[in-house]
Scaffold this active site. Structure first.
Site, mmCIF file in Angstrom:
data_model
loop_
_atom_site.group_PDB
_atom_site.id
_atom_site.type_symbol
_atom_site.label_atom_id
_atom_site.label_comp_id
_atom_site.label_asym_id
_atom_site.label_seq_id
_atom_site.Cartn_x
_atom_site.Cartn_y
_atom_site.Cartn_z
ATOM 1 N N ALA A 66 10.937 1.614 40.075
ATOM 2 C CA ALA A 66 10.090 0.570 40.794
ATOM 3 C C ALA A 66 9.219 0.646 42.249
ATOM 4 C CB ALA A 66 10.597 -0.966 40.996
ATOM 5 N N GLY A 109 12.937 2.012 37.795
ATOM 6 C CA GLY A 109 12.731 0.795 36.710
ATOM 7 C C GLY A 109 11.946 1.792 35.186
ATOM 8 N N GLU A 112 14.764 2.090 33.159
ATOM 9 C CA GLU A 112 14.966 1.115 32.536
ATOM 10 C C GLU A 112 13.209 0.226 31.318
ATOM 11 O OE1 GLU A 112 15.451 -0.356 36.817
ATOM 12 O OE2 GLU A 112 17.483 -0.977 36.435
ATOM 13 N N GLU A 132 18.445 5.165 42.157
ATOM 14 C CA GLU A 132 18.464 3.996 43.398
ATOM 15 C C GLU A 132 19.145 3.950 44.010
ATOM 16 O OE1 GLU A 132 17.957 3.438 39.752
ATOM 17 O OE2 GLU A 132 17.233 2.037 39.398
HETATM 18 C C1 HXC Z 1 6.459 3.840 45.320
HETATM 19 C C2 HXC Z 1 6.223 6.079 45.176
HETATM 20 C C3 HXC Z 1 7.709 6.010 43.948
HETATM 21 C C4 HXC Z 1 8.286 4.813 43.769
HETATM 22 C C5 HXC Z 1 6.654 7.865 43.786
HETATM 23 N N1 HXC Z 1 4.832 7.466 44.790
HETATM 24 N N2 HXC Z 1 7.183 7.038 43.535
HETATM 25 N N3 HXC Z 1 5.893 5.111 44.994
HETATM 26 N N4 HXC Z 1 7.740 3.862 44.741
HETATM 27 N N5 HXC Z 1 8.686 4.599 43.136
HETATM 28 C C6 HXC Z 1 3.779 7.759 45.001
HETATM 29 C C7 HXC Z 1 4.515 8.175 46.533
HETATM 30 O O1 HXC Z 1 4.527 7.655 47.442
HETATM 31 C C8 HXC Z 1 3.896 9.017 46.974
HETATM 32 O O2 HXC Z 1 2.481 7.921 47.229
HETATM 33 C C9 HXC Z 1 2.860 9.320 45.090
HETATM 34 O O3 HXC Z 1 3.406 8.633 44.856
HETATM 35 C C10 HXC Z 1 3.167 10.466 45.142
HETATM 36 O O4 HXC Z 1 4.799 10.790 44.681
HETATM 37 P P1 HXC Z 1 5.297 12.842 45.695
HETATM 38 O O5 HXC Z 1 6.304 11.722 46.364
HETATM 39 O O6 HXC Z 1 4.570 12.849 46.398
HETATM 40 O O7 HXC Z 1 4.665 13.170 44.148
HETATM 41 P P2 HXC Z 1 5.905 14.763 43.988
HETATM 42 O O8 HXC Z 1 6.641 14.774 45.052
HETATM 43 O O9 HXC Z 1 5.394 15.003 42.488
HETATM 44 O O10 HXC Z 1 7.567 13.796 43.396
HETATM 45 C C11 HXC Z 1 7.638 13.013 42.163
HETATM 46 C C12 HXC Z 1 9.196 12.375 42.284
HETATM 47 C C13 HXC Z 1 9.310 11.378 43.528
HETATM 48 C C14 HXC Z 1 9.888 13.142 42.029
HETATM 49 C C15 HXC Z 1 9.099 10.996 41.434
HETATM 50 O O11 HXC Z 1 7.809 10.430 44.055
HETATM 51 C C16 HXC Z 1 9.854 10.568 43.760
HETATM 52 O O12 HXC Z 1 10.690 10.576 44.027
HETATM 53 N N6 HXC Z 1 9.439 9.057 43.760
HETATM 54 C C17 HXC Z 1 10.750 7.935 43.697
HETATM 55 C C18 HXC Z 1 11.389 8.458 42.531
HETATM 56 C C19 HXC Z 1 12.600 7.172 42.769
HETATM 57 O O13 HXC Z 1 13.618 6.828 43.306
HETATM 58 N N7 HXC Z 1 12.846 5.658 41.698
HETATM 59 C C20 HXC Z 1 13.408 4.791 41.856
HETATM 60 C C21 HXC Z 1 12.528 3.683 42.821
HETATM 61 S S1 HXC Z 1 14.080 2.328 42.997
HETATM 62 P P3 HXC Z 1 1.510 8.806 48.310
HETATM 63 O O14 HXC Z 1 0.659 7.980 49.262
HETATM 64 O O15 HXC Z 1 2.529 9.697 50.147
HETATM 65 O O16 HXC Z 1 1.047 10.166 48.118
HETATM 66 C C22 HXC Z 1 14.090 1.672 41.421
HETATM 67 C C23 HXC Z 1 14.331 0.282 41.786
HETATM 68 C C24 HXC Z 1 14.717 -0.092 40.762
HETATM 69 O O17 HXC Z 1 13.084 1.475 40.481
HETATM 70 C C25 HXC Z 1 15.650 -1.831 40.700
HETATM 71 C C26 HXC Z 1 16.055 -1.716 41.736
HETATM 72 C C27 HXC Z 1 15.354 -2.543 43.078
#
Ligand code: HXC
Length: 258
Positions: A66, A109, A112, A132
């Site tokens: 998400a 997400g 999911e 998360e």
């Molecule tokens: C918003 C995101 C994002 C996310 C990545 N980006 N994931 N933006 N929401 N979930 C954005 C980054 O901010 C970045 O933007 C660009 O995408 C590239 O990501 P990087 O991190 O630079 O890439 P990389 O180093 O290759 O790492 C990839 C990754 C990492 C390991 C997948 O992006 C990551 O950990 N993302 C979050 C994963 C996560 O926690 N997902 C769960 C989300 S919570 P910029 O602008 O900086 O270039 C969820 C909740 C569901 O899903 C329901 C409960 C609330």
């Protein structure tokens, strides 16, 4: 129809391909993505010429979760009053079968969303998890429930409590994905699976999907009773006559989806 965060193509053989298209955010699922995916898939679901829909992302990310930046400032009342993420449930309620073709990150997400689809194919680069907790939240699109049903308590609890991710091989061993295919073959293979499903009788495929999904909602005795009723009902279809006649006549069936 114009969508900004997804593309939708008709890929022949009664199939359609929906591609998440927010590459700069690794296909993070904001509310616009949710609205577009739900609207597009519901429109395809109503189309008698579509028998199966493939959902995919990019090579690097099916969806990295998400949209954290969109959620970061929200408070309880914002989340409650907008009923954040509830529209995703409609994806799981589609009657047309769906295939998730997952390459790269399927986190939070994204995992999911893949689990909301009926058939989950993974490339050898796929990474699954519910991280998360590392953000101070928990899954919100059914991850704690569907992951637990898919892989059991042991792995689901570890993944949800530690945020550890699974590679494709572990996900396949655990029963989360039906098969792993080499990354370059993922989309052609997913479209081939979709074409196979779409070549079956649509109402019968819809009933098969409904019957399998019922296993997650009820007891074994009730589920078997539900299956038996649907099994009897398929004998009211033209496609049952066609399918069995074709077998007897040693020819390929030509289903009319009735
Ligand atoms: C918003 C995101 C994002 C996310 C990545 N980006 N994931 N933006 N929401 N979930 C954005 C980054 O901010 C970045 O933007 C660009 O995408 C590239 O990501 P990087 O991190 O630079 O890439 P990389 O180093 O290759 O790492 C990839 C990754 C990492 C390991 C997948 O992006 C990551 O950990 N993302 C979050 C994963 C996560 O926690 N997902 C769960 C989300 S919570 P910029 O602008 O900086 O270039 C969820 C909740 C569901 O899903 C329901 C409960 C609330």
């Amino acid at each position: 129809t114009d969508y900004e965060t997804i593309t939708v193509e008709r890929t022949g053989d009664r199939t359609a391909l929906l591609t998440l298209n927010r590459p700069k955010a690794l296909n993070a699922l904001n509310l616009q993505v949710m609205e577009e995916v739900v609207a597009a898939t519901e429109a395809l679901d109503r189309d008698p010429d579509i028998g199966c829909v493939v959902l995919t992302g990019s090579a690097k990310a099916f969806a990295a979760g998400a949209d954290i930046k969109e959620m970061q400032p929200q408070g309880y009342m914002d989340m409650y009053l907008t009923d954040w993420f509830t529209a995703w449930d409609r994806l799981g309620n589609l009657r047309t079968p769906t295939v998730a073709a997952v390459s790269g990150y399927a986190l939070g997400g994204g995992c999911e969303l893949a689990m909301l689809c009926d058939i989950l194919l993974a490339s050898d680069t796929a990474v699954f998890g519910q991280p998360e907790i590392k953000l101070g939240v928990i899954p919100g699109i059914g991850g704690s429930q569907r992951l637990t049903r898919a892989v059991g308590k042991a792995k689901a609890m570890e993944l949800c409590l530690t945020g550890r991710t699974m590679d494709a091989a572990e996900a396949e061993r655990a029963g989360l994905v039906s098969r792993i295919v080499p990354a370059d073959d993922l989309l052609p293979e997913a479209l081939a699976v979709a074409a196979t499903v779409a070549g079956m009788s649509k109402p019968v495929a819809m009933m098969a999907k409904e019957a399998v999904n019922r296993a997650f909602e009820t007891t074994l005795a009730e589920g078997v009773r539900f299956e038996r009723r649907l099994f009897h009902a398929v004998f009211a279809t033209a496609d049952q006559k066609e399918g069995m006649s074709a077998f007897v006549d040693k020819r390929a069936p030509d289903f009319t989806h009735r």
